[in-house]
Write an enzyme that holds these catalytic residues in place. Structure first.
Site, PDB file in Angstrom:
ATOM      1  N   LEU A 400       0.822  -1.205   0.000  1.00  0.00           N
ATOM      2  CA  LEU A 400       0.000   0.000   0.000  1.00  0.00           C
ATOM      3  C   LEU A 400       0.860   1.261   0.000  1.00  0.00           C
ATOM      4  CD1 LEU A 400      -2.981   0.920   0.123  1.00  0.00           C
ATOM      5  CD2 LEU A 400      -2.738   1.049   2.601  1.00  0.00           C
ATOM      6  N   ASP A 437      -4.404  -5.546   3.031  1.00  0.00           N
ATOM      7  CA  ASP A 437      -5.731  -4.992   2.784  1.00  0.00           C
ATOM      8  C   ASP A 437      -5.627  -3.731   1.936  1.00  0.00           C
ATOM      9  OD1 ASP A 437      -4.396  -4.087   5.168  1.00  0.00           O
ATOM     10  OD2 ASP A 437      -6.141  -2.830   5.583  1.00  0.00           O
ATOM     11  N   ASP A 438      -6.741  -3.320   1.366  1.00  0.00           N
ATOM     12  CA  ASP A 438      -6.817  -2.124   0.521  1.00  0.00           C
ATOM     13  C   ASP A 438      -5.959  -2.238  -0.733  1.00  0.00           C
ATOM     14  OD1 ASP A 438      -8.603  -0.826   2.257  1.00  0.00           O
ATOM     15  OD2 ASP A 438      -6.963  -0.039   3.470  1.00  0.00           O
ATOM     16  N   THR A 439      -5.719  -3.465  -1.199  1.00  0.00           N
ATOM     17  CA  THR A 439      -5.004  -3.682  -2.460  1.00  0.00           C
ATOM     18  C   THR A 439      -5.841  -4.617  -3.331  1.00  0.00           C
ATOM     19  OG1 THR A 439      -3.760  -5.540  -1.519  1.00  0.00           O
ATOM     20  CG2 THR A 439      -2.747  -3.361  -1.390  1.00  0.00           C
TER      21      THR A 439
END
Length: 703
Positions: A400, A437-439
């Site tokens: 991220l 997360d958030d990928t």
């Protein structure tokens, strides 16, 4: 009548009213069983009974009052009253100085003496018309909009004239007047706008149609065109919205709230409210009003010696781009809440300038060694956790915000990434985490992504366990929410289930990433696919760096989640770590004993823990009620309830006074907070100051 609110003050004898400078006071009175007494006032008054039965006596006459009975008592008239046993009265009243009426009107009413009228038998429409007058007066007095005193006086005159005519058996039901206009759509639009301050009137759709000079069919078609809703749904929405405000901001009983909001049928009000808001009126009030307990106590029932754990085994918090100073400030607070776990924020750990913070620049340079300053800072954090019996979890994110996302198949990348974990282990850390997360999946798709992530976790864990067999690991996957029924999600998670070391914990956000409700059904479904122990990463009260506060208690988490999930991790607010202790205490309370958790009780105890004096407790209480959190207020992590409420106020016609009052309320909280906590909550005060400035700017732009 008090079933609406068991804590409302009940009156046992008549009370002398204090008339304000305007010369008129609208009030409600809830009688206790056995209410009785005598009275004689210098002001005149109207009473409207909405529940219960009572016997009155005055001027040599006796009266029996029940629901929809209107009574007028002239100034100086002595009288006595006694409610029937087990049938106490709820009454709305208007006390007024006689000079507010014309001399002729006042003298005619006085000449009639003490006057009682059964509105139910007077005329089929009179009961609801008179109730509407009281409702409008209560609304105007409470809203305090421009010219509200004149509005009250005009409605008083209306009530007096109507009473006089009814007494002479000349009942009449006037339809609301409406200004003429040639364009039918324009007339309906103006009518819809006017409804925002007249929704409590007991008006039928036929009367509404006639008021704008249209037939019913044409009116309903145009009203839907103008508002996007049917007339009935639009009026119901306005009434429910007003009722919600009264429940949140006043102590009025549910009966009184329903009445003032335009509902005649309490059961219909309760049903409509629950349909709209998902809970009963009393539950809605409990979520939004904080009741301070008399003394501190354990919020949840403690677990006795020898009993199995009543909650999650691991209970803790992570930072959200916190500085080292913020961590060090909060660590001593965690044992007081029976928390035993702290994870660092992966973004600020190795980002050169905390790149992931809103408005910041920099990059996630995971491949570079940590600076000596950063090592020294986090060594102090690790040591503080050890001193307080807190398990510190060292976490990094290899993708991220990075110009060079880690490639799990590239040995050099893995080695450079692992150096940070080796350093943390050298400081005595035993818990570690990798977060992705958030990928996205990458070019290979869900299955290939899952395989790469599993291999990275396995490699790092194996090397850590070569040095310490007790090393523990958590992993936050790309898909860290939901029930795993989505085919792509399932493909990814099934690979993790097969390939990732079975002792690794998997972080899970709940039914969705940010959600007011987290269910066991979703947790079991997700766990059945990923086949690893779960660690709940609860995204509350996180604000993701947005200029807002979420201070209300955590709620909506099912009471048996700890039976299928091993750990609980609260995600906090960004700069406001000190005031974050309020909602965090409720998260800790829930995590410690979910079955015994009570949000209303927990938030009260949280305030007592943080604020020691009564003045401190009251200002924190007011602050929590003003910023109740997105679980209660709706929206998401960036939702600002203060700005949302202000927007609603200024959207209503002639509401400038209410908006100004709301600004003054927030200014009062800010002043008291600074006075009671001169060296604390600086970032919280900054958020409040920004909200006040924003609201003043909005009002200025509307001049």
């Amino acid at each position: 009548m008090n079933e609406g609110n068991p804590e409302i003050e009940l009156e046992r004898t008549p009370k002398k009213a204090v008339i304000p400078a305007s010369g008129l006071l609208v009030f409600e009175s809830h009688h206790a069983p056995g209410f009785s007494g005598q009275a004689k006032d210098t002001s005149s008054k109207f009473h409207l009974v909405i529940a219960g039965h009572s016997r009155w006596e005055g001027g040599g006459r006796r009266y029996f009052l029940g629901p929809d009975t209107l009574i007028h008592i002239p100034a100086g008239q002595a009288y006595s009253q006694a409610d029937l046993p087990n049938d106490p009265v709820t009454v709305y009243g208007v006390h007024y100085r006689t000079e507010l009426l014309s001399a002729a009107l006042s003298s005619q009413l006085t000449a009639l003496g003490m006057l009682s009228i059964d509105l139910g038998s007077a005329n089929v429409n009179q009961a609801r018309v008179v109730r509407s007058i009281f409702q409008e007066m209560l609304f105007e007095q409470g809203a305090g909009q421009e010219g509200w005193e004149m509005m009250l006086q005009s409605r008083l005159i209306d009530l007096a004239v109507r009473t006089l005519r009814l007494a002479r058996r000349r009942g009449r039901n006037d339809l609301p007047a409406f200004e003429p206009g040639n364009d039918s759509t324009e007339r309906v639009a103006r009518y819809a706008l006017r409804l925002k301050s007249r929704f409590f009137r007991q008006e039928t759709i036929e009367e509404a149609s006639k008021a704008v000079g249209l037939g019913r069919r044409q009116f309903t078609d145009l009203f839907r065109k103008v508002t996007g809703q049917s007339w009935r749904r639009y009026v119901l929405g306005l009434r429910l919205n007003h009722a919600a405000g009264l429940l949140a901001e006043t102590e009025r009983s549910v009966v009184a709230v329903a009445f003032e909001s335009g509902f005649d049928d309490l059961s219909y009000f309760n049903h409509s409210f629950k349909t709209a808001y998902g809970c009963s009126p009393l539950a809605y009030r409990e979520q939004r009003q904080v009741r301070l307990p008399v003394k501190s106590a354990a919020s949840s029932k403690p677990v006795g010696d020898g009993e199995p754990s009543a909650g999650f085994k691991l209970r803790g918090i992570k930072g959200w781009f916190w500085t080292a100073e913020q961590y060090l400030e909060e660590i001593p607070f965690l044992p007081c809440l029976k928390m035993n776990f702290l994870m660092d924020c992966y973004g600020s750990m190795i980002s050169s300038q905390s790149v992931l913070q809103p408005g910041k620049t920099g990059s996630n340079e995971w491949w570079k060694p940590m600076t000596e300053d950063r090592k020294e800072a986090y060594a102090r954090i690790i040591c503080a956790c050890q001193d307080n019996d807190i398990k510190f979890c060292f976490a990094l994110h290899p993708q991220l915000g990075s110009p060079r996302p880690l490639n799990p198949d590239r040995a050099e990348d893995v080695e450079q990434f692992y150096q940070h974990y080796a350093w943390a282990q050298s400081q005595g850390v035993q818990w570690f985490s990798i977060c992705v997360d958030d990928t996205g999946w990458g070019v290979g798709g869900p299955a290939a992504s899952g395989l790469g992530h599993a291999r990275l976790v396995n490699t790092v864990l194996a090397r850590l366990r070569d040095r310490d067999k007790t090393a523990q690991f958590t992993f936050c996957p790309v898909i860290c929410w939901g029930d795993a029924t989505n085919p792509e999600h399932r493909d990814y998670l099934e690979v993790l289930a097969r390939e990732m070391h079975p002792e690794v914990y998997v972080f899970w956000n709940g039914d969705s990433i940010v959600t007011p409700r987290i269910t066991r059904v979703a947790a079991e479904s997700y766990r059945q696919v990923v086949k690893h122990r779960l660690f709940l990463w609860d995204n509350y009260p996180v604000n993701d760096g947005s200029p807002t506060l979420h201070l209300g208690p955590v709620s909506g988490r099912e009471t048996d989640l700890h039976e299928v999930i091993d750990g609980y991790l609260s995600n906090p607010m960004h700069t406001q770590n000190q005031i974050n202790r309020i909602p965090l205490a409720t998260c800790a309370d829930y995590a410690s004993n979910p079955r015994e958790y009570n949000p209303a009780r927990s938030i009260g105890q949280a305030i007592l823990r943080l604020a020691k004096t009564s003045e401190q407790q009251r200002v924190i209480k007011d602050l929590v009620e003003t910023y109740p959190g997105f679980i209660v207020a709706g929206g998401g992590t960036g939702t600002n309830p203060v700005r949302a409420k202000f927007g609603n106020l200024v959207a209503v016609r002639d509401s400038r006074s209410s908006a100004q009052t709301f600004i003054h309320h927030l200014e009062n909280i800010l002043t008291r907070l600074a006075t009671q906590f001169p060296k604390q909550f600086l970032s919280t005060r900054k958020t409040i100051t920004e909200d006040i400035s924003w609201m003043k700017k909005q009002i200025g732009s509307k001049k």
